[in-house]
Design an enzyme around this catalytic site. Structure first.
Site, short mmCIF file in Angstrom:
data_model
loop_
_atom_site.label_atom_id
_atom_site.label_comp_id
_atom_site.label_asym_id
_atom_site.label_seq_id
_atom_site.Cartn_x
_atom_site.Cartn_y
_atom_site.Cartn_z
N GLY A 1 0.89 -1.14 0.00
CA GLY A 1 0.00 0.00 0.00
C GLY A 1 0.93 1.19 0.00
CB THR A 2 3.06 1.95 -2.14
OG1 THR A 2 4.27 2.66 -2.32
CG2 THR A 2 2.46 1.68 -3.51
CB THR A 3 2.63 7.33 -2.51
OG1 THR A 3 1.59 7.35 -1.54
CG2 THR A 3 2.42 8.49 -3.49
CG ASP B 1 5.60 4.96 0.24
OD1 ASP B 1 5.39 4.49 -0.90
OD2 ASP B 1 5.14 4.45 1.28
CE LYS C 1 6.87 0.84 -0.83
NZ LYS C 1 5.67 1.55 -0.35
#
Length: 246
Positions: free
Chosen positions: A25-27, A42, A58
């Site tokens: 779960g990320t940006t 992130d 990432k």
């Protein structure tokens, strides 16, 4: 008599599953600028409610001139990146020159689409080649491919669409594009509980690749966030509650 909130082992029935898949779960963000692209992400990887890794990377290299931002299942996106890197290595040997960004993006799309029922993978492919310069391709869940001037993905992207509509502009410089990416990720971290940690950026242009790293305590704070502390003891020592009155 056991509490209705507990199971036969005495633990809360709502306890998070520690064996749950690692989920990012990320940006993730990709932005084109005048001369290249900037990718950013992130670093928080979650297992259910727990942060499994607070400093994960990432943004993954697939060739010298193409990188991939990964969101969704960490395992799924890692194996896609590994396959793409292997196939592009063979492609480069056969052609005698680096693969184009479009070839790399279509290979990501092919793997994601052909296995869409088994994968949870949303990816942004960015890079530079001598034919079309800097390019950003978005490959969301399901394997669609779309070339864009900027792309945002992950759980934090929900908070950024309006911001990008206002802040992004054609012909940005490299520094302007990187500042935009870092600011956007810090805004998402402030709102999205699944995003956090540090910010990593990758700048790709005709001169090569530059990787930058921004620690959490160097990011701007938004929405009355707490400042970073080394431990809970620092927070407790910095607060001075009023004594209770009788």
């Amino acid at each position: 008599m056991a509490s209705p909130l507990s199971n036969s082992h005495g633990s809360l029935a709502s306890d998070p599953d520690l064996n749950a898949p690692h989920s990012m779960g990320t940006t993730i963000i990709g932005v084109t600028y005048d001369g290249g692209v900037v990718l950013g992400a992130d670093s928080r990887t979650s297992t259910g409610m727990y942060v499994a890794n607070r400093a994960s990377d990432k943004i993954t290299m697939v060739t010298d001139n193409v990188y991939v931002c990964r969101s969704g299942s960490a395992a799924d996106t890692q194996v896609i990146s590994d396959y793409v890197r292997y196939f592009l290595h063979q492609h480069t040997i056969q052609l005698g020159q680096p693969a184009t960004v479009k070839v790399a993006a279509n290979l990501v799309r092919l793997l994601a689409y052909q296995n869409k029922n088994m994968l949870q993978a949303g990816m942004i492919v960015g890079g530079w080649d001598k034919y079309e310069g800097g390019q950003i391709f978005s490959v969301p869940l399901g394997g669609t491919i779309l070339r864009q001037s900027f792309a945002i993905g992950g759980s934090g992207s929900s908070y950024l669409y309006g911001f990008f509509d206002q802040a992004w502009k054609e012909g940005m410089s490299k520094d302007e594009a990187e500042k935009l990416v870092v600011k956007a990720i810090s805004l998402a971290i402030a709102r999205d509980g699944a995003s956090g940690g540090v910010v990593r950026t990758v700048i790709i242009n005709s001169e090569g690749v530059t990787r930058n790293f921004y620690t959490g305590d160097s990011l701007p704070l938004w929405h009355e966030e707490l400042e970073a502390h080394n431990s809970l003891l620092d927070i407790l020592s910095s607060s001075s509650p009023e004594p209770m009155s009788t």
